[in-house]
Design a protein around this motif. Structure first.
Motif, PDB file in Angstrom:
ATOM      1  N   MET A   1      40.787  81.941  94.409  1.00 30.87           N
ATOM      2  CA  MET A   1      41.157  83.046  93.521  1.00 30.87           C
ATOM      3  C   MET A   1      42.292  82.684  92.575  1.00 30.87           C
ATOM      4  SD  MET A   1      39.154  85.485  94.191  1.00 30.87           S
ATOM      5  CE  MET A   1      38.083  86.116  95.427  1.00 30.87           C
ATOM      6  N   THR A   2      43.190  81.805  92.988  1.00 30.68           N
ATOM      7  CA  THR A   2      44.356  81.494  92.155  1.00 30.68           C
ATOM      8  C   THR A   2      44.167  80.263  91.278  1.00 30.68           C
ATOM      9  OG1 THR A   2      45.341  80.227  93.964  1.00 30.68           O
ATOM     10  CG2 THR A   2      45.949  82.553  93.773  1.00 30.68           C
ATOM     11  N   THR A   3      43.105  79.525  91.455  1.00 29.28           N
ATOM     12  CA  THR A   3      42.871  78.319  90.665  1.00 29.28           C
ATOM     13  C   THR A   3      42.272  78.693  89.315  1.00 29.28           C
ATOM     14  OG1 THR A   3      42.447  77.069  92.673  1.00 29.28           O
ATOM     15  CG2 THR A   3      41.664  76.113  90.622  1.00 29.28           C
ATOM     16  N   THR A   4      42.777  78.052  88.278  1.00 30.01           N
ATOM     17  CA  THR A   4      42.173  78.242  86.959  1.00 30.01           C
ATOM     18  C   THR A   4      41.272  77.049  86.688  1.00 30.01           C
ATOM     19  OG1 THR A   4      44.031  77.137  85.901  1.00 30.01           O
ATOM     20  CG2 THR A   4      44.114  79.541  86.028  1.00 30.01           C
ATOM     21  N   LEU A   5      40.096  77.342  86.223  1.00 34.47           N
ATOM     22  CA  LEU A   5      39.143  76.290  85.923  1.00 34.47           C
ATOM     23  C   LEU A   5      39.483  75.668  84.574  1.00 34.47           C
ATOM     24  CD1 LEU A   5      35.902  78.081  87.091  1.00 34.47           C
ATOM     25  CD2 LEU A   5      37.249  76.409  88.323  1.00 34.47           C
ATOM     26  N   ALA A   6      39.113  74.429  84.388  1.00 41.37           N
ATOM     27  CA  ALA A   6      39.392  73.737  83.124  1.00 41.37           C
ATOM     28  C   ALA A   6      38.588  74.390  82.005  1.00 41.37           C
ATOM     29  CB  ALA A   6      39.024  72.267  83.254  1.00 41.37           C
ATOM     30  N   LYS A   7      39.283  74.710  80.942  1.00 42.14           N
ATOM     31  CA  LYS A   7      38.625  75.325  79.800  1.00 42.14           C
ATOM     32  C   LYS A   7      38.011  74.227  78.947  1.00 42.14           C
ATOM     33  CE  LYS A   7      41.180  79.372  80.075  1.00 42.14           C
ATOM     34  NZ  LYS A   7      40.642  80.495  80.597  1.00 42.14           N
TER      35      LYS A   7
END
Length: 172
Positions: free
Chosen positions: A42-48
């Motif tokens: 939930m806290t990880t941001t995926l690479a844009k």
């Protein structure tokens, strides 16, 4: 939780060592593992993904652009490019072969853009024509040069037979 069970002595009256069996309840540890996994997901941001905006022309009447404002970049084999200003039959800047280094295509675009702007007062338009033997990385490199040099008007167009002949003559 852990349990310790002692076994009962044998009926034969021999004293055997008491064997303690252990049983560990891992339910709490599994719950904690799933909570941690859920927290990190939930806290990880995926690479844009990085993408370049590309505006395509609309169908309809097109304004005529003078050849004195048009730089043509022909992409050939071995990561080489050829550029000229104006028309191929009567170029303002003669066709020159260059690479994709900072002193290659980038320098040519900057110098030509300055000449065009000083002469006409308008911005330069770049036509990018990939050849049959050009690599995709050459096209991407050319588009990167457009972004780096700040060229606002450029187009990727089909290469013409006359352009192919010039590339063959130059060996690219």
């Amino acid at each position: 939780m852990a349990e310790l069970n002692s076994s009962s002595p044998n009926a034969g009256g021999k004293h055997k060592r008491k064997r303690m069996s252990t049983r560990v309840d891992l339910t709490a540890m599994v719950d904690l593992a799933f909570l941690l996994i859920t927290f990190f997901i939930m806290t990880t941001t995926l690479a844009k993904s990085k993408a370049m905006d590309l505006a395509m022309p609309v169908d309809g009447p097109n304004d005529f652009v003078g050849a004195s404002r048009t730089l043509t970049v022909l992409l050939g084999k071995n990561n080489q490019a050829m550029y000229f200003l104006g028309e191929l039959k009567n170029p303002i800047i003669a066709p020159s072969v260059t690479g994709f280094s900072a002193n290659g295509l980038r320098k040519a675009i900057i110098e030509t853009n300055k000449k065009v702007h000083d002469k006409t007062g308008k911005s330069m338009i770049v036509l990018i024509k990939p050849g049959d033997k050009s690599q995709y990385s050459s096209l991407v490199g050319t588009l990167d040069e457009m972004a780096i040099t700040g060229i606002q008007q450029y187009a990727i167009v089909n290469i013409e037979p006359g352009d192919v002949e010039v590339l063959k003559q130059k060996g690219i």
